[in-house]
Write a protein that holds these residues in place. Sequence first.
Motif, PDB file in Angstrom:
ATOM      1  N   GLN A   1       0.853  -1.196   0.000  1.00  0.00           N
ATOM      2  CA  GLN A   1       0.000   0.000   0.000  1.00  0.00           C
ATOM      3  C   GLN A   1       0.887   1.244   0.000  1.00  0.00           C
ATOM      4  N   PHE A   2       0.442   2.280  -0.698  1.00  0.00           N
ATOM      5  CA  PHE A   2       1.249   3.483  -0.841  1.00  0.00           C
ATOM      6  C   PHE A   2       0.905   4.518   0.224  1.00  0.00           C
ATOM      7  N   LEU A   3       1.879   5.340   0.541  1.00  0.00           N
ATOM      8  CA  LEU A   3       1.675   6.463   1.437  1.00  0.00           C
ATOM      9  C   LEU A   3       0.749   7.489   0.780  1.00  0.00           C
ATOM     10  N   PRO A   4       0.080   8.311   1.571  1.00  0.00           N
ATOM     11  CA  PRO A   4      -0.767   9.366   0.981  1.00  0.00           C
ATOM     12  C   PRO A   4       0.040  10.257   0.041  1.00  0.00           C
ATOM     13  N   ASN A   5      -0.608  10.680  -1.046  1.00  0.00           N
ATOM     14  CA  ASN A   5      -0.018  11.584  -2.032  1.00  0.00           C
ATOM     15  C   ASN A   5       1.104  10.949  -2.850  1.00  0.00           C
ATOM     16  N   SER A   6       1.194   9.624  -2.844  1.00  0.00           N
ATOM     17  CA  SER A   6       2.176   8.947  -3.692  1.00  0.00           C
ATOM     18  C   SER A   6       1.755   9.079  -5.147  1.00  0.00           C
ATOM     19  N   SER A   7       2.738   9.346  -6.007  1.00  0.00           N
ATOM     20  CA  SER A   7       2.430   9.747  -7.379  1.00  0.00           C
ATOM     21  C   SER A   7       3.148   8.892  -8.413  1.00  0.00           C
ATOM     22  N   PHE A   8       2.415   8.446  -9.433  1.00  0.00           N
ATOM     23  CA  PHE A   8       3.009   7.724 -10.562  1.00  0.00           C
ATOM     24  C   PHE A   8       4.029   8.628 -11.261  1.00  0.00           C
ATOM     25  N   THR A   9       3.703   9.891 -11.402  1.00  0.00           N
ATOM     26  CA  THR A   9       4.596  10.829 -12.079  1.00  0.00           C
ATOM     27  C   THR A   9       5.918  10.971 -11.341  1.00  0.00           C
ATOM     28  N   PHE A  10       5.855  11.047  -9.997  1.00  0.00           N
ATOM     29  CA  PHE A  10       7.101  11.158  -9.229  1.00  0.00           C
ATOM     30  C   PHE A  10       7.977   9.928  -9.437  1.00  0.00           C
ATOM     31  N   ALA A  11       7.368   8.750  -9.458  1.00  0.00           N
ATOM     32  CA  ALA A  11       8.135   7.514  -9.662  1.00  0.00           C
ATOM     33  C   ALA A  11       8.805   7.494 -11.035  1.00  0.00           C
ATOM     34  N   THR A  12       8.099   7.989 -12.058  1.00  0.00           N
ATOM     35  CA  THR A  12       8.696   8.041 -13.396  1.00  0.00           C
ATOM     36  C   THR A  12       9.853   9.047 -13.427  1.00  0.00           C
ATOM     37  N   LYS A  13       9.705  10.157 -12.704  1.00  0.00           N
ATOM     38  CA  LYS A  13      10.804  11.125 -12.640  1.00  0.00           C
ATOM     39  C   LYS A  13      12.020  10.523 -11.925  1.00  0.00           C
ATOM     40  N   LEU A  14      11.768   9.727 -10.897  1.00  0.00           N
ATOM     41  CA  LEU A  14      12.850   9.043 -10.198  1.00  0.00           C
ATOM     42  C   LEU A  14      13.542   8.042 -11.125  1.00  0.00           C
ATOM     43  N   TYR A  15      12.749   7.353 -11.950  1.00  0.00           N
ATOM     44  CA  TYR A  15      13.302   6.415 -12.925  1.00  0.00           C
ATOM     45  C   TYR A  15      14.193   7.145 -13.933  1.00  0.00           C
ATOM     46  N   VAL A  16      13.733   8.282 -14.434  1.00  0.00           N
ATOM     47  CA  VAL A  16      14.506   9.060 -15.409  1.00  0.00           C
ATOM     48  C   VAL A  16      15.782   9.602 -14.761  1.00  0.00           C
ATOM     49  N   PHE A  17      15.669  10.080 -13.512  1.00  0.00           N
ATOM     50  CA  PHE A  17      16.854  10.549 -12.790  1.00  0.00           C
ATOM     51  C   PHE A  17      17.888   9.441 -12.672  1.00  0.00           C
ATOM     52  N   ASP A  18      17.456   8.256 -12.295  1.00  0.00           N
ATOM     53  CA  ASP A  18      18.377   7.134 -12.136  1.00  0.00           C
ATOM     54  C   ASP A  18      19.026   6.770 -13.476  1.00  0.00           C
ATOM     55  N   ARG A  19      18.252   6.837 -14.542  1.00  0.00           N
ATOM     56  CA  ARG A  19      18.789   6.549 -15.875  1.00  0.00           C
ATOM     57  C   ARG A  19      19.858   7.568 -16.263  1.00  0.00           C
ATOM     58  N   GLU A  20      19.593   8.852 -16.009  1.00  0.00           N
ATOM     59  CA  GLU A  20      20.564   9.890 -16.328  1.00  0.00           C
ATOM     60  C   GLU A  20      21.805   9.778 -15.443  1.00  0.00           C
ATOM     61  N   LEU A  21      21.592   9.446 -14.177  1.00  0.00           N
ATOM     62  CA  LEU A  21      22.707   9.251 -13.253  1.00  0.00           C
ATOM     63  C   LEU A  21      23.575   8.079 -13.706  1.00  0.00           C
ATOM     64  N   ARG A  22      22.930   7.005 -14.090  1.00  0.00           N
ATOM     65  CA  ARG A  22      23.648   5.811 -14.558  1.00  0.00           C
ATOM     66  C   ARG A  22      24.494   6.128 -15.793  1.00  0.00           C
ATOM     67  N   SER A  23      23.938   6.907 -16.706  1.00  0.00           N
ATOM     68  CA  SER A  23      24.674   7.292 -17.909  1.00  0.00           C
ATOM     69  C   SER A  23      25.879   8.152 -17.559  1.00  0.00           C
ATOM     70  N   LEU A  24      25.690   9.074 -16.631  1.00  0.00           N
ATOM     71  CA  LEU A  24      26.777   9.944 -16.188  1.00  0.00           C
ATOM     72  C   LEU A  24      27.889   9.133 -15.523  1.00  0.00           C
ATOM     73  N   VAL A  25      27.507   8.220 -14.653  1.00  0.00           N
ATOM     74  CA  VAL A  25      28.473   7.364 -13.953  1.00  0.00           C
ATOM     75  C   VAL A  25      29.228   6.482 -14.943  1.00  0.00           C
ATOM     76  N   PHE A  26      28.511   5.915 -15.886  1.00  0.00           N
ATOM     77  CA  PHE A  26      29.145   5.006 -16.846  1.00  0.00           C
ATOM     78  C   PHE A  26      30.159   5.750 -17.719  1.00  0.00           C
ATOM     79  N   THR A  27      29.861   6.987 -18.065  1.00  0.00           N
ATOM     80  CA  THR A  27      30.807   7.787 -18.844  1.00  0.00           C
ATOM     81  C   THR A  27      32.082   8.033 -18.048  1.00  0.00           C
ATOM     82  N   ALA A  28      31.946   8.352 -16.762  1.00  0.00           N
ATOM     83  CA  ALA A  28      33.117   8.561 -15.910  1.00  0.00           C
ATOM     84  C   ALA A  28      33.931   7.277 -15.774  1.00  0.00           C
TER      85      ALA A  28
END
Length: 332
Positions: free
Chosen positions: A91-118
């Motif tokens: 069960q999710f906490l109040p105000n949990s958002s699908f959009t926030f989770a997708t933004k977290l996914y995109v952040f992790d993808r961009e972070l992973r790309s940055l790390v892999f380049t380094a």
Amino acid sequence: MVFWNKNCTFAATVPATPLLESVPRQDFVFYKGSMQYTKQAMDFDCQLHILKERGLTVENEEDALKFLHSVSYFRFANYLQPMEQSTESHQFLPNSSFTFATKLYVFDRELRSLVFTAIQDIEIAFRTRIIHYFSMEHGPFWFMDSNKFKNQDIFNSCLDNIAAEVNRSREDFIAEYYSNYTAPSFPPAWKTLEVVSFGTLSKLFCNFKDNSVKKKVAKEFKLPLYLYLENWIKCIAVLRNACAHHARIWNRRFPTMPIMPEYLPSSWVVIGNFRPNKLYHQLCCLAYLEQSIAANGNFSKRLLVLMEKNENINTRSMGFPQEWKNEPLWNM
């Protein structure tokens, strides 16, 4: 992926891998008695319906379905989990958002790309410096001499890997060697080690007997002890594998933890009371090693930009200290 529930028990079937293995691994056998898996596959609409039933706010169902068509449910679940109030009921906490989770996914993808380049910059420099210093001191075929290595099993495994990787290679400089020479069985280090994996290269370095030549490589990276470089390279190998397999890294706990010295000669961080099993400590090592590399990818600056663009990310889950932006390492 390993799953566990209260009706399952498990037992290790193999001992832990040696310290020099780049990725620690352990296999498990499950004993379930008569328990049988009966769940069936569910379509995307059903997946979204379940998330809504559990209390997740879905701002735009059409966009959400498009996302689920592109990112599998259980990959996406890693980014939903921080919003769950119960790992059993999901069960999710109040105000949990699908959009926030997708933004977290995109952040992790961009972070992973940055790390892999380094990591690519560090890997190329590490490869170059090993080839140079080891070959100058021990000749062009040092990697074939078992007397130069501490552990013969690791040496034999590395040589098998080298044979497979050279055989797979289609590089012109490998083909040129075999078209002109019949012995030794491998090209010299400056050719052979350009086509071996980072994991094999790191094992060759860590298993090598001559510590004086390892000190020369470490000094190139502004590290006073070769043991620091050995440890950091093992950590980077694990992180590299996670990036290469598109795994979540932002809040991952890493099994191989970097040594965090109190002092280093180049820009570094103040070591506080924190556990080095989170991503932040890996990022510190990457940023430090990059300082000695010409034409690097400006990892430190690019990380600052990415973090400022994603201010809502919980940096504590990544192991970041509160005043991390004030550290000398991030203000070069």
